[in-house]
Write an enzyme that holds these catalytic residues in place. Sequence first.
Site, mmCIF file in Angstrom:
data_model
loop_
_atom_site.group_PDB
_atom_site.id
_atom_site.type_symbol
_atom_site.label_atom_id
_atom_site.label_comp_id
_atom_site.label_asym_id
_atom_site.label_seq_id
_atom_site.Cartn_x
_atom_site.Cartn_y
_atom_site.Cartn_z
ATOM 1 N N LYS A 102 0.719 -7.564 12.916
ATOM 2 C CA LYS A 102 -0.335 -6.644 12.493
ATOM 3 C C LYS A 102 -1.611 -7.013 13.253
ATOM 4 O O LYS A 102 -1.984 -8.191 13.298
ATOM 5 C CB LYS A 102 -0.550 -6.748 10.980
ATOM 6 C CG LYS A 102 -1.531 -5.723 10.437
ATOM 7 C CD LYS A 102 -1.652 -5.786 8.918
ATOM 8 C CE LYS A 102 -2.601 -4.698 8.429
ATOM 9 N NZ LYS A 102 -2.775 -4.727 6.955
ATOM 10 N N THR A 153 0.822 -1.216 0.000
ATOM 11 C CA THR A 153 0.000 0.000 0.000
ATOM 12 C C THR A 153 0.849 1.256 0.000
ATOM 13 O O THR A 153 0.428 2.300 -0.490
ATOM 14 C CB THR A 153 -0.932 -0.035 1.232
ATOM 15 O OG1 THR A 153 -1.805 -1.144 1.068
ATOM 16 C CG2 THR A 153 -1.765 1.218 1.372
ATOM 17 N N THR A 155 1.712 -4.320 4.310
ATOM 18 C CA THR A 155 1.646 -4.600 5.746
ATOM 19 C C THR A 155 1.026 -5.967 6.068
ATOM 20 O O THR A 155 1.217 -6.483 7.159
ATOM 21 C CB THR A 155 0.832 -3.506 6.481
ATOM 22 O OG1 THR A 155 -0.478 -3.452 5.933
ATOM 23 C CG2 THR A 155 1.508 -2.158 6.361
ATOM 24 N N ASP A 156 0.305 -6.560 5.107
ATOM 25 C CA ASP A 156 -0.412 -7.807 5.422
ATOM 26 C C ASP A 156 0.517 -8.943 5.841
ATOM 27 O O ASP A 156 0.185 -9.725 6.738
ATOM 28 C CB ASP A 156 -1.244 -8.273 4.219
ATOM 29 C CG ASP A 156 -2.468 -7.396 3.973
ATOM 30 O OD1 ASP A 156 -2.751 -6.505 4.792
ATOM 31 O OD2 ASP A 156 -3.137 -7.607 2.948
HETATM 32 N N1 ASP Z 1 -2.871 -5.502 1.185
HETATM 33 C C1 ASP Z 1 -1.817 -4.541 1.346
HETATM 34 C C2 ASP Z 1 -0.498 -5.289 1.255
HETATM 35 O O1 ASP Z 1 -0.179 -5.999 2.161
HETATM 36 C C3 ASP Z 1 -1.961 -3.830 2.637
HETATM 37 C C4 ASP Z 1 -0.876 -2.844 2.986
HETATM 38 O O2 ASP Z 1 0.177 -2.794 2.405
HETATM 39 O O3 ASP Z 1 -1.085 -2.074 3.959
HETATM 40 O O4 ASP Z 1 0.184 -5.160 0.280
#
Ligand code: ASP
Length: 351
Positions: free
Chosen positions: A190, A38, A117-118
């Site tokens: 997370k 993201t 972040t996932d």
């Molecule tokens: N779905 C995204 C990812 O993990 C979420 C994020 O980056 O915050 O790439």
Amino acid sequence: MRVVPAVAPIALALSLLSVGPAPAAEKPNVHIVATGGTIAGAQADVEQHGYTAGTFTVDSLIQAVPELKDIAAVTGEQLVNIPSQDMNDDVWLKLAKRLNELLADPKVDGIVVTHGTDTLEETSYFTQLTVAGDKPVVFTGSMRPATAISADGPMNLYNSVAVAGNPAARGYGSLVVLNDEIHAARDVYKTHTTSVDTFRSPEHGLVGRVDTGHPTLFGPPPPRGATYDVGALTALPQVEIIYAHSNMGRTLIDAAIAAGAKGLIVAGVGNGNMTKVAIDTLAEVAKTGVVVVRSTKLAEGTVVRNAEVDDDKLGFVVSDDFKPGKARALLQLALTRTSDPVEIQKIFDSH
Ligand code: ASP
């Protein structure tokens, strides 16, 4: 089991001092390895919730924060550009090999990895287990896409470059910097689907904080278990995670074994528990040489060996305080050395 050594009060007081940015005259060389997420995400329209992760390139991320040049000589490269829900073993191996190459370069003082972040908690821990040396490797990402109102990525990137370029951050293993906090990759998870305040280290707490490029580290580097050389590996052993619940049967266990799994992590209920049917099936599986690790689906706590399950008799391993994603990474690497559950328990206990 992460055992933190006792710290003399004077040493603790000193370590709490803000270590501040590196002096301007000696700007550190910080290299950014971008993988997507993201932080590189774009919305079609800021009023929409929808966005596509892994859209902008590393050059755009760097250009978006011109202040980076005041704190470091920054270079960048694009390893992949994916949402981290698509992260996989091939990219892990590619990343670990590339990080080791970069860290061996005397001109590189520290590295920032941008990541979704996932699965950031998994990839950052995998690199902690596979990257040699003590130069900082700092993972960051963002919860809001780059085009959002009040995007969190630019400050996260700035703070991460500040930490990666700071000699005081050496020896901490892989770090995760988001939302002004510094976490050890070993401990961070997370916890919220959308909030910028999503990363927590429930068992061991923060390693430090960083305020607009000024890091404060709270104590000495945490102890680090043995690392694994993946330089010659082209694949990792197959390890599957199975989620426990009431009425859990054997269907998914059988499917995982039929698909060739060499290890199973059970995201158990409570203290790594599961139905009798599941325990009996896993006991059969363990006898065939597949390594069974009891973890938990809970957010906090340690899975206790031989509590309600006779791990010694059944040949199981417990994950200590590793939740399933990190336990999977550690088991994959442990399986490159042994499939003896007694030895693998020792590996879990020493990381
Ligand atoms: N779905 C995204 C990812 O993990 C979420 C994020 O980056 O915050 O790439």
